[in-house]
Scaffold this active site. Sequence first.
Site, mmCIF file in Angstrom:
data_model
loop_
_atom_site.group_PDB
_atom_site.id
_atom_site.type_symbol
_atom_site.label_atom_id
_atom_site.label_comp_id
_atom_site.label_asym_id
_atom_site.label_seq_id
_atom_site.Cartn_x
_atom_site.Cartn_y
_atom_site.Cartn_z
ATOM 1 N N GLU A 339 34.217 24.786 82.915
ATOM 2 C CA GLU A 339 34.617 26.195 82.942
ATOM 3 C C GLU A 339 35.186 26.533 81.584
ATOM 4 O O GLU A 339 36.204 25.954 81.195
ATOM 5 C CB GLU A 339 35.716 26.418 83.984
ATOM 6 C CG GLU A 339 35.231 26.332 85.395
ATOM 7 C CD GLU A 339 36.366 26.279 86.407
ATOM 8 O OE1 GLU A 339 36.232 26.936 87.442
ATOM 9 O OE2 GLU A 339 37.360 25.578 86.178
ATOM 10 N N ARG A 345 45.962 27.687 83.770
ATOM 11 C CA ARG A 345 45.862 26.912 85.013
ATOM 12 C C ARG A 345 44.532 26.176 85.191
ATOM 13 O O ARG A 345 44.259 25.621 86.235
ATOM 14 C CB ARG A 345 46.163 27.791 86.228
ATOM 15 C CG ARG A 345 45.186 28.914 86.407
ATOM 16 C CD ARG A 345 45.708 29.947 87.360
ATOM 17 N NE ARG A 345 44.618 30.815 87.754
ATOM 18 C CZ ARG A 345 44.152 30.922 88.983
ATOM 19 N NH1 ARG A 345 44.688 30.241 89.961
ATOM 20 N NH2 ARG A 345 43.156 31.729 89.248
ATOM 21 N N HIS A 346 43.697 26.209 84.143
ATOM 22 C CA HIS A 346 42.413 25.516 84.235
ATOM 23 C C HIS A 346 42.303 24.393 83.227
ATOM 24 O O HIS A 346 42.599 24.562 82.050
ATOM 25 C CB HIS A 346 41.255 26.504 83.998
ATOM 26 C CG HIS A 346 41.040 27.420 85.150
ATOM 27 N ND1 HIS A 346 41.568 28.684 85.187
ATOM 28 C CD2 HIS A 346 40.356 27.262 86.313
ATOM 29 C CE1 HIS A 346 41.215 29.266 86.341
ATOM 30 N NE2 HIS A 346 40.488 28.421 87.035
ATOM 31 N N GLU A 500 46.575 29.483 93.680
ATOM 32 C CA GLU A 500 45.804 28.614 94.571
ATOM 33 C C GLU A 500 45.982 27.140 94.208
ATOM 34 O O GLU A 500 45.884 26.758 93.057
ATOM 35 C CB GLU A 500 44.324 28.992 94.431
ATOM 36 C CG GLU A 500 43.417 28.180 95.317
ATOM 37 C CD GLU A 500 41.956 28.288 94.897
ATOM 38 O OE1 GLU A 500 41.510 29.380 94.518
ATOM 39 O OE2 GLU A 500 41.268 27.253 94.959
ATOM 40 N N ARG A 555 47.904 21.244 89.599
ATOM 41 C CA ARG A 555 48.407 22.566 90.019
ATOM 42 C C ARG A 555 49.670 22.418 90.861
ATOM 43 O O ARG A 555 50.591 23.221 90.736
ATOM 44 C CB ARG A 555 47.345 23.289 90.857
ATOM 45 C CG ARG A 555 46.160 23.748 90.064
ATOM 46 C CD ARG A 555 46.216 25.240 89.797
ATOM 47 N NE ARG A 555 45.045 25.637 89.026
ATOM 48 C CZ ARG A 555 44.020 26.306 89.542
ATOM 49 N NH1 ARG A 555 44.028 26.657 90.810
ATOM 50 N NH2 ARG A 555 43.004 26.644 88.777
HETATM 51 P P1 ATP Z 1 40.287 28.692 90.779
HETATM 52 O O1 ATP Z 1 39.822 29.904 91.541
HETATM 53 O O2 ATP Z 1 41.758 28.593 90.645
HETATM 54 O O3 ATP Z 1 39.536 28.492 89.502
HETATM 55 P P2 ATP Z 1 38.481 27.190 92.396
HETATM 56 O O4 ATP Z 1 38.297 28.164 93.508
HETATM 57 O O5 ATP Z 1 37.414 27.045 91.385
HETATM 58 O O6 ATP Z 1 39.898 27.447 91.670
HETATM 59 P P3 ATP Z 1 38.076 24.847 93.959
HETATM 60 O O7 ATP Z 1 36.714 24.625 93.424
HETATM 61 O O8 ATP Z 1 38.183 25.365 95.323
HETATM 62 O O9 ATP Z 1 38.871 25.793 92.977
HETATM 63 O O10 ATP Z 1 38.936 23.540 93.740
HETATM 64 C C1 ATP Z 1 39.954 23.112 94.608
HETATM 65 C C2 ATP Z 1 41.286 23.043 93.896
HETATM 66 O O11 ATP Z 1 41.167 22.334 92.685
HETATM 67 C C3 ATP Z 1 41.857 24.380 93.485
HETATM 68 O O12 ATP Z 1 42.552 24.979 94.527
HETATM 69 C C4 ATP Z 1 42.788 23.991 92.372
HETATM 70 O O13 ATP Z 1 43.995 23.489 92.897
HETATM 71 C C5 ATP Z 1 42.054 22.864 91.721
HETATM 72 N N1 ATP Z 1 41.288 23.322 90.555
HETATM 73 C C6 ATP Z 1 40.100 23.936 90.552
HETATM 74 N N2 ATP Z 1 39.655 24.158 89.317
HETATM 75 C C7 ATP Z 1 40.593 23.665 88.491
HETATM 76 C C8 ATP Z 1 40.704 23.571 87.084
HETATM 77 N N3 ATP Z 1 39.740 24.015 86.292
HETATM 78 N N4 ATP Z 1 41.799 22.985 86.564
HETATM 79 C C9 ATP Z 1 42.772 22.500 87.368
HETATM 80 N N5 ATP Z 1 42.714 22.547 88.713
HETATM 81 C C10 ATP Z 1 41.659 23.129 89.277
#
Ligand code: ATP
Length: 581
Positions: A339, A345-346, A500, A555
């Site tokens: 991404e 937060r990513h 999230e 997170r």
């Molecule tokens: P977001 O909308 O916050 O980008 P996501 O919907 O892509 O998250 P999921 O694919 O459902 O996230 O991943 C499950 C969990 O993994 C998320 O709730 C979050 O806690 C964590 N997560 C997802 N993407 C990332 C990231 N790029 N960096 C850190 N943690 C992440």
Amino acid sequence: MSENAQPNERVIPLTKPPAEGAAEGEGEKGPSKSALKKAAKDKEKAEKAAKRKAAEDAQKKEQEANDVSKNDYGDLDVDGAWPEDFPGEDKVPYVELGDLEEYFKDTSKMDAPGGPHITFRARVENARSQSAKLAFLVFKKGTATIQAVVAASEELSRQMVKFASSIPAESYVLVHALVKQPKEAVKSTTIQNLEVHVKKLYIEGKAKAQLPMQVADAERAIPVEGEEETSEEGRPIVTLNTRLNNRVIDLRAKHNQAIFKIKYNIKKLFMEFLDARDFIGIDTPRLLGSASEGGANVFEVKYFDRQAFLAQSPQLYKQMLVAAGLERVFESGPVFRAENSNTARHLTEFTGLDLEMAFSHDYHEVVSLLEELMLHIFNGLRQNCKRETDLVRSIYHVEDFKLPEAGKVPRLKFPEGIKMLRDAGEEIGDFDDLSTPQEKRLGALVLEKYGSDFYVLDQYPLAIRPFYTMPTTQTRASYDPANPNAGYSNSYDFFMRGQEIMSGAQRIHEAEFLAKRMREHDAKVDPESAGLKDYVAAFEAGAPKHAGGGIGLERIVMLWLGLPNVRLASLFPRDPGRLTP
Ligand code: ATP
């Protein structure tokens, strides 16, 4: 002239004819009078300097020979072996600084004949010379710091005092010392009622005198955007980027050590909770032959003469293992997301805490278990990591994390969340996904209404969830082939402080329905494709209904502590711009 200057050994040719471009003063008949005079002066100067150096060397040698402490300090050999006469554990107890106060709780130990001596190894936080006869140092190990005194006496030489006061900060040392109670509590160290009087001092790992950044600077909060580059006290405020470039030094900051103790505890609490409920820990592959979950946000890697992909989550494998009969599985491992989003937060690599389980009646059994799991983690952190949490929060000042009363985790249906947002003035459609600001807003509204920083949003619109998500019973009942992604689903997200931390759902366990959903999803995938064929086949072999979730470990750390950036919760973070250190 410095100690190291060499005598001038230039030889002046007396008879040789001048070469082309000869130096000034060297005429046809050889060097001029003034050149000869200068050469003689230079020679005299050099001889004087050599004499002075010889005298200094002799004095140094003599001092060394007379140094009563010559066998009590210096640099350890490169293998770090203790000097032969350094007291071993059979003679003097080896006590870690962190255990020192506990060790001397038994006050009778202070009455040992000749005073209580200990040995320990620690890092030098700072060293300063008070006078030629007295140096003060601060030693640190983990989060413990103690004051050390190096005082010249008949048994301890001024040379040793000088050596101690010039040890570069951050060097790792071996110490033999007498423990005393200071006249007044030492306010600047964590151990305040004890100090050590150094008897022997060796450098095990020497730090450079000029490190790229100071640990003291890492002990402060990262600057917020637009903040001055120096603090009110005039110290530099080191940016997050510089800290991450020098992460080994940065991690020495006490609150950083605390962050990673907390992170490790979260992982342990996660595993402990599930282990007690008959879950099996699994390890699924990170190298995949195809981008099975859709293709976007996936890293490609070279795999011999083929292409491979890094796993974005263990989702499909967790489910295949439930189909394989493991029924309750969990995993903690790295997951990769390509991404290109430079947000706070990513990360492009983070730790996924994942679980999947068969349930007997309703997917809310799994939601309840997940809520309990999160409460177990929060309560465990309160119990096991209070000191660490307080330490981090003393740097990053945020409110304490508000927990719901037991069994009362706010669980809102998606439309209820939308209504709360609309009532608060947000413009949002019934089936829109929440933007990040809207998620934060809803978090604040839930906190206001229910007094909890942790809540669950249940039954998301089907269209905004992955193809493997089970639609609600009502959505299936009102299925419209012209609009196959309408309605809601048995899916949920968990939030901390309005952000999230987990996504989960009941997954489709019936092969035909799964293949149908794959074809009719907005982000269509082919059930016959190489990456999905085996996944669909798992359900063709008969699988129980099941649900689960994926949690981002970093997170939880970030939001429990109120850190301003998720990178602070990763030892060596990876983001679109960073692959080192
Ligand atoms: P977001 O909308 O916050 O980008 P996501 O919907 O892509 O998250 P999921 O694919 O459902 O996230 O991943 C499950 C969990 O993994 C998320 O709730 C979050 O806690 C964590 N997560 C997802 N993407 C990332 C990231 N790029 N960096 C850190 N943690 C992440």
